[in-house]
Motif scaffolding. Structure first.
Motif, short mmCIF file in Angstrom:
data_model
loop_
_atom_site.label_atom_id
_atom_site.label_comp_id
_atom_site.label_asym_id
_atom_site.label_seq_id
_atom_site.Cartn_x
_atom_site.Cartn_y
_atom_site.Cartn_z
N SER A 66 12.52 -15.78 11.61
CA SER A 66 12.63 -17.23 11.60
C SER A 66 11.98 -17.87 10.37
CB SER A 66 12.01 -17.81 12.88
OG SER A 66 10.63 -17.51 12.93
N GLN A 67 11.23 -17.10 9.59
CA GLN A 67 10.56 -17.63 8.41
C GLN A 67 11.45 -17.42 7.18
OE1 GLN A 67 7.01 -15.30 8.82
NE2 GLN A 67 5.89 -16.98 9.80
N GLY A 68 11.50 -18.43 6.32
CA GLY A 68 12.41 -18.38 5.19
C GLY A 68 11.77 -18.21 3.83
N SER A 69 10.48 -18.49 3.69
CA SER A 69 9.88 -18.40 2.36
C SER A 69 8.63 -17.52 2.38
CB SER A 69 9.51 -19.80 1.85
OG SER A 69 8.45 -20.33 2.61
N PHE A 70 8.24 -17.11 1.19
CA PHE A 70 7.09 -16.25 1.01
C PHE A 70 5.83 -16.89 1.58
CE2 PHE A 70 3.50 -14.70 -1.52
CZ PHE A 70 3.68 -13.33 -1.44
N ALA A 71 5.68 -18.18 1.38
CA ALA A 71 4.47 -18.89 1.81
C ALA A 71 4.34 -18.96 3.33
CB ALA A 71 4.45 -20.30 1.23
N GLN A 72 5.44 -18.85 4.07
CA GLN A 72 5.38 -18.96 5.52
C GLN A 72 4.92 -17.67 6.20
OE1 GLN A 72 9.42 -20.07 6.40
NE2 GLN A 72 8.96 -22.26 6.31
N GLY A 73 4.98 -16.54 5.51
CA GLY A 73 4.64 -15.26 6.12
C GLY A 73 3.15 -14.99 6.15
N ARG A 74 2.79 -13.89 6.81
CA ARG A 74 1.39 -13.43 6.85
C ARG A 74 1.10 -12.76 5.51
NH1 ARG A 74 0.70 -9.85 12.19
NH2 ARG A 74 -1.23 -9.33 11.11
N GLN A 75 0.22 -13.38 4.71
CA GLN A 75 -0.03 -12.90 3.35
C GLN A 75 -1.29 -12.05 3.30
OE1 GLN A 75 0.03 -16.06 0.51
NE2 GLN A 75 1.96 -16.88 1.26
N VAL A 76 -1.20 -10.96 2.50
CA VAL A 76 -2.31 -10.05 2.29
C VAL A 76 -2.38 -9.75 0.80
CG1 VAL A 76 -3.24 -7.75 2.78
CG2 VAL A 76 -2.04 -9.00 4.56
N THR A 77 -3.59 -9.74 0.25
CA THR A 77 -3.78 -9.43 -1.16
C THR A 77 -3.64 -7.93 -1.38
OG1 THR A 77 -5.30 -11.29 -1.34
CG2 THR A 77 -5.37 -9.67 -3.10
N LEU A 78 -2.94 -7.57 -2.46
CA LEU A 78 -2.77 -6.15 -2.79
C LEU A 78 -4.10 -5.58 -3.30
CD1 LEU A 78 0.61 -6.19 -4.75
CD2 LEU A 78 0.22 -5.30 -2.46
N SER A 79 -4.35 -4.33 -2.97
CA SER A 79 -5.52 -3.63 -3.50
C SER A 79 -5.05 -2.26 -3.98
CB SER A 79 -6.59 -3.46 -2.41
OG SER A 79 -6.06 -2.70 -1.34
N GLY A 80 -5.80 -1.66 -4.87
CA GLY A 80 -5.43 -0.35 -5.35
C GLY A 80 -5.85 -0.08 -6.77
N THR A 81 -5.05 0.75 -7.45
CA THR A 81 -5.34 1.17 -8.82
C THR A 81 -4.12 0.87 -9.68
OG1 THR A 81 -4.45 3.38 -8.45
CG2 THR A 81 -6.78 3.06 -7.97
N SER A 82 -4.19 1.28 -10.94
CA SER A 82 -3.07 1.02 -11.84
C SER A 82 -1.83 1.85 -11.49
CB SER A 82 -3.48 1.30 -13.28
OG SER A 82 -3.87 2.66 -13.40
N THR A 83 -2.00 2.91 -10.71
CA THR A 83 -0.85 3.73 -10.33
C THR A 83 -0.27 3.37 -8.98
OG1 THR A 83 -2.32 5.40 -9.40
CG2 THR A 83 -1.62 5.71 -11.68
N SER A 84 -1.05 2.75 -8.10
CA SER A 84 -0.55 2.44 -6.76
C SER A 84 -1.32 1.28 -6.16
CB SER A 84 -0.68 3.67 -5.86
OG SER A 84 -0.29 3.36 -4.55
N GLN A 85 -0.57 0.30 -5.66
CA GLN A 85 -1.17 -0.85 -4.98
C GLN A 85 -0.61 -0.89 -3.56
OE1 GLN A 85 0.98 -1.88 -7.89
NE2 GLN A 85 -0.61 -0.89 -9.07
N SER A 86 -1.41 -1.37 -2.61
CA SER A 86 -0.96 -1.38 -1.23
C SER A 86 -1.55 -2.55 -0.46
CB SER A 86 -1.34 -0.07 -0.54
OG SER A 86 -2.74 0.06 -0.49
N ALA A 87 -0.91 -2.82 0.68
CA ALA A 87 -1.39 -3.84 1.61
C ALA A 87 -0.95 -3.42 3.00
CB ALA A 87 -0.81 -5.21 1.26
N ALA A 88 -1.63 -3.94 4.05
CA ALA A 88 -1.29 -3.56 5.42
C ALA A 88 -1.54 -4.73 6.35
CB ALA A 88 -2.11 -2.36 5.85
N TRP A 89 -0.73 -4.78 7.40
CA TRP A 89 -0.87 -5.76 8.47
C TRP A 89 -1.03 -5.00 9.77
CZ3 TRP A 89 2.82 -5.85 4.71
CH2 TRP A 89 2.81 -6.92 3.83
#
Length: 179
Positions: A66-89
């Motif tokens: 039901s959500q249409g834009s990036f701002a409406q979702g559950r946002q998490v900041t990416l963390s990681g290194t220069s080779t791999s970044q990740s996020a989790a909910w």
């Protein structure tokens, strides 16, 4: 008789020569920039597309249908290194979701849909059955019955009588025939 092998060989040569040209004409499909996975009620995203700007890799957003834009979702900041970044909910309820990753420079690393299913509830099994107390007795032929001394002596006597009868018969056969 005609020899058609030179024609066949030349046809195969043309086909093999044309193969690289045909493969080069197919447009290359770009690999998705993100990888989304679910484990139970946890959704995680991994990418290697973002670069760090001012200490930030970017942001990932988990959107419901039901959500249409990036701002409406559950946002998490990416963390990681220069080779791999990740996020989790975590604690994500069952349903279909869209994961969007936007790097810190404003570019979209990728968008992917994911289905979170209900975790199977553990089922109770019937009451456990009793296992044999002695199990299988290897080397005894798998027998678990303990026979008494009388049975074993009787069996030994039969085996001994059989051996004596066999020896007597073979000895008697070796003698020359007498009238």
């Amino acid at each position: 008789m005609r020899n058609s092998s030179p024609v066949l060989r030349s046809g195969l040569t043309v086909a093999v020569a044309a193969l690289p040209l045909a493969l080069a004409a197919v447009p290359a499909v770009a690999a998705p920039g993100i990888s989304v996975s679910t484990t139970g009620s946890t959704v995680s995203v991994t990418t290697s597309s973002c670069t760090q700007i001012n200490g930030s890799w970017g942001t990932a957003s988990l959107l419901t249908s039901s959500q249409g834009s990036f701002a409406q979702g559950r946002q998490v900041t990416l963390s990681g290194t220069s080779t791999s970044q990740s996020a989790a909910w975590s604690s994500v309820s069952p349903g279909t979701y869209t994961v969007i990753v936007v790097c810190s420079d404003g570019t979209t690393a990728g968008t992917q849909s994911v289905v979170v299913s209900t975790a199977p509830s553990p089922s109770r099994s019937a009451s456990p059955s009793a296992s044999p107390s002695r199990g299988v007795m290897g080397g005894v032929g798998g027998s678990t019955t303990d026979y008494g001394t009388v049975t074993l002596v009787a069996g030994g006597t039969l085996v001994g009588a059989g051996l004596l009868g066999t020896a007597w018969y073979l000895r008697r056969r070796n003698r020359p025939y007498r009238l």
